[in-house]
Design an enzyme around this catalytic site. Sequence first.
Site, PDB file in Angstrom:
ATOM      1  N   ASN A 222     142.849  27.408   0.109  1.00 52.21           N
ATOM      2  CA  ASN A 222     142.796  28.859   0.334  1.00 52.21           C
ATOM      3  C   ASN A 222     143.901  29.525  -0.477  1.00 52.21           C
ATOM      4  OD1 ASN A 222     145.303  28.999   2.023  1.00 52.21           O
ATOM      5  ND2 ASN A 222     144.088  27.614   3.288  1.00 52.21           N
ATOM      6  N   PRO A 317     142.718  18.094  12.140  1.00 53.09           N
ATOM      7  CA  PRO A 317     143.495  18.211  13.379  1.00 53.09           C
ATOM      8  C   PRO A 317     144.154  19.580  13.454  1.00 53.09           C
ATOM      9  CG  PRO A 317     144.635  16.832  11.775  1.00 53.09           C
ATOM     10  CD  PRO A 317     143.268  17.114  11.208  1.00 53.09           C
ATOM     11  N   LYS A 349     144.157  33.128  20.695  1.00 52.19           N
ATOM     12  CA  LYS A 349     144.825  31.950  20.100  1.00 52.19           C
ATOM     13  C   LYS A 349     146.116  31.626  20.840  1.00 52.19           C
ATOM     14  CE  LYS A 349     142.851  32.332  15.530  1.00 52.19           C
ATOM     15  NZ  LYS A 349     142.902  32.939  14.217  1.00 52.19           N
TER      16      LYS A 349
HETATM   17  O1  PMT Z   1     151.396  32.121   2.261  1.00 51.12           O
HETATM   18  P1  PMT Z   1     151.278  33.629   2.017  1.00 51.12           P
HETATM   19  O2  PMT Z   1     150.515  33.935   0.754  1.00 51.12           O
HETATM   20  O3  PMT Z   1     152.600  34.326   2.106  1.00 51.12           O
HETATM   21  O4  PMT Z   1     150.357  34.216   3.189  1.00 51.12           O
HETATM   22  C1  PMT Z   1     150.825  34.192   4.513  1.00 51.12           C
HETATM   23  C2  PMT Z   1     149.714  33.838   5.518  1.00 51.12           C
HETATM   24  C3  PMT Z   1     148.640  34.924   5.502  1.00 51.12           C
HETATM   25  C4  PMT Z   1     149.075  32.481   5.152  1.00 51.12           C
HETATM   26  C5  PMT Z   1     150.419  33.712   6.926  1.00 51.12           C
HETATM   27  O5  PMT Z   1     151.044  34.938   7.223  1.00 51.12           O
HETATM   28  C6  PMT Z   1     149.425  33.368   8.027  1.00 51.12           C
HETATM   29  O6  PMT Z   1     148.781  34.218   8.602  1.00 51.12           O
HETATM   30  N1  PMT Z   1     149.310  32.047   8.330  1.00 51.12           N
HETATM   31  C7  PMT Z   1     148.330  31.510   9.305  1.00 51.12           C
HETATM   32  C8  PMT Z   1     146.987  31.519   8.679  1.00 51.12           C
HETATM   33  C9  PMT Z   1     145.961  30.826   9.514  1.00 51.12           C
HETATM   34  O7  PMT Z   1     145.547  29.779   9.152  1.00 51.12           O
HETATM   35  O8  PMT Z   1     145.659  31.398  10.632  1.00 51.12           O
HETATM   36  P2  PMT Z   1     144.597  30.745  11.688  1.00 51.12           P
HETATM   37  O9  PMT Z   1     144.218  31.881  12.530  1.00 51.12           O
HETATM   38  O10 PMT Z   1     143.500  30.010  10.975  1.00 51.12           O
HETATM   39  O11 PMT Z   1     145.441  29.665  12.487  1.00 51.12           O
HETATM   40  C10 PMT Z   1     146.178  29.976  13.684  1.00 51.12           C
HETATM   41  C11 PMT Z   1     147.434  29.138  13.767  1.00 51.12           C
HETATM   42  O12 PMT Z   1     147.097  27.750  13.890  1.00 51.12           O
HETATM   43  C12 PMT Z   1     148.341  29.248  12.560  1.00 51.12           C
HETATM   44  O13 PMT Z   1     149.658  29.252  13.042  1.00 51.12           O
HETATM   45  C13 PMT Z   1     148.059  27.983  11.770  1.00 51.12           C
HETATM   46  O14 PMT Z   1     149.215  27.541  11.042  1.00 51.12           O
HETATM   47  C14 PMT Z   1     147.707  26.993  12.877  1.00 51.12           C
HETATM   48  N2  PMT Z   1     146.754  25.957  12.482  1.00 51.12           N
HETATM   49  C15 PMT Z   1     145.478  26.278  12.124  1.00 51.12           C
HETATM   50  C16 PMT Z   1     144.572  25.273  11.833  1.00 51.12           C
HETATM   51  C17 PMT Z   1     144.984  23.927  11.896  1.00 51.12           C
HETATM   52  N3  PMT Z   1     144.156  22.946  11.613  1.00 51.12           N
HETATM   53  N4  PMT Z   1     146.244  23.634  12.246  1.00 51.12           N
HETATM   54  C18 PMT Z   1     147.123  24.624  12.533  1.00 51.12           C
HETATM   55  O15 PMT Z   1     148.299  24.330  12.850  1.00 51.12           O
END
Ligand code: PMT
Length: 425
Positions: A222, A317, A349
Site C-alpha cells: 500500500n 495475523p 476497532k
Molecule cells: O505512513 P504514512 O504515509 O505517513 O501514512 C500514515 C498512515 C495513514 C499509514 C497511518 O496514519 C495509519 O493510519 N496507519 C494505520 C493504517 C491501517 O492499516 O489502519 P487499519 O484500520 O487497517 O488497521 C487498524 C489498526 O490495526 C492499525 O493500528 C494497524 O497498524 C493495525 N493492524 C492492522 C492489520 C493487521 N494485520 N495488523 C495490525 O496490527
Amino acid sequence: MHALKNKRILLGVTGGIAAYKSAILARRLIDAGATVRVVMSAGAQAFIQPLTFQALTGNPVHTDLLDPAAEAAMGHIELARWADCILIAPASANTLARLAHGFADDLLSTLCLASDAPLFVAPAMNRLMWQNPATVHNCEVLASRGVGFIGPGDGAQACGETGSGRLLEPEDIRDSLIARLQQTDAGDRATPDTRLLLNGQKLLITAGPTREAIDPVRFISNHSSGKMGFAIAEAAVAMGASVTLVAGPVNLQADPAIRRIDVVSADEMLSAVMDNVSGSTVFISVAAVSDYRLEQVMDQKIKKSQDQMQLSLVRNPDILKSVSTLEKRPFCVGFAAETENVEAHARAKLQHKQLDMIAANHVAQPGNPVFGSDTNALDVYWPADNGHESIPSGSKQQVAQALLLVLARQLAASDPSDTDASGKH
Ligand code: PMT
C-alpha cells in the site's frame, strides 16, 4: 550533503577516552557544511592534543577562560554569541553535573551559561556512572531546561564492561544533530515543558507498509510512506522515551537514538514485535499492515499466459490484537485509516482490538490522502467516558507531538500513582 551549511557549531570536548572520536566528529560536521570551533576542557587535553582539532578545523582551539592572548583574539562572550549551536561530545559525567549546577569556572561551562544557542550533549561514561542516581538527576535537570541528549549508545566500553554509556559514532551524532536542528528550525522540537514527558517510557512502534510477495518480482502493498510512524518515534525520543521502531520497507532515515528493526512482510513484523514487546510500556501500531497475503508464493516469476488470473489470499495475523491480548501487555494505541463514518469505525476497532486509545485519520479528504503526504490531522478516541480529542491539521511532526501529549495524559489517567496533574511521569 550540506545539511549544516552556514551553521556555526561550537564543539565542546571533555575528558574521556572517547575524546579521540571527536576529531572524526569535527571532520564530519565540516563535511556537512558547518564551521566548527573547538573548546577543550583540561580533562580532554589529557586524551587528545588541541593541535589535532586546530589542523582539522582550520581554527584556533579554545582552552582557557583567563588567557589574555585568547581573550584579545576572540573573547569568551564573543565566542558564545558566535555559536548557532553548542555540541558537547563526549560529555563526561563531571561535565553534565557542572552544567546542571551552573558552574562557570572554566571556558566551556562559562560559554554554556553565556549563550542562548541550543545546547546538545552526547554523553560518554562507564555504564554505572550513567545509571548513577546523581547522573540521572543531572540529566533530568538539563533536559527540563531544553538541553538535547544525543545518545549514549549501548555496547562494549573502553573499561571492559558492557552496557549503556558509549559515545555514539561520529556519523550518528552528526545525523542526530542535523535532525534536531531541522526540527528546531521548523518549530517542531519538544519544548522544555515536554522534554521529560515520556521519560522512563519504553515505546514499541510500527511504521510503514508491509509487502506480501506474489512471486520473486511482485508483491501486494500500500502507499504508506512511514512518515507518520517515524515522526511519532522521533517526537517520543525528544520527550525522553526509549524507542524501538519496527519499520516496513520505507525510504526514511531514523534518528540514531531510535533502535530500528527493518522488516518486509506482516509475518516478519509480527515476529519483530513479539520479540521486543516484553518490557515495553507502550505499543503504537502505526503500520499499514497488509490484511492479506498469498496462500502460496510462487517460486518462479508468473508468466503472462492467461487473460485472467486469480490469486488465492489468506488473512494476515493482526499484529495489534496479538499484543493487546497478551496477558502482560503494554498500553496499546491503534491507528485507523478511515474513509467514512470515522468515529463509528474507529470506536468499533477500539473495542474489537481491545485498545486503550485509537487515532483515526480521514484518508479520503480532498487534497490530502494522508498516505505518503507530509501532513495529517487526527481524531483520538479512548474508552473511558467516550473520550475524544481532535488534533488539527499540521505537519506529521506537529501531529505526532500533539498525539504524544494526549498519550501522556491517558497514561497518567491509567496509572494515577506515578504522575502529577500535568501528566508527567
Ligand atoms: O505512513 P504514512 O504515509 O505517513 O501514512 C500514515 C498512515 C495513514 C499509514 C497511518 O496514519 C495509519 O493510519 N496507519 C494505520 C493504517 C491501517 O492499516 O489502519 P487499519 O484500520 O487497517 O488497521 C487498524 C489498526 O490495526 C492499525 O493500528 C494497524 O497498524 C493495525 N493492524 C492492522 C492489520 C493487521 N494485520 N495488523 C495490525 O496490527
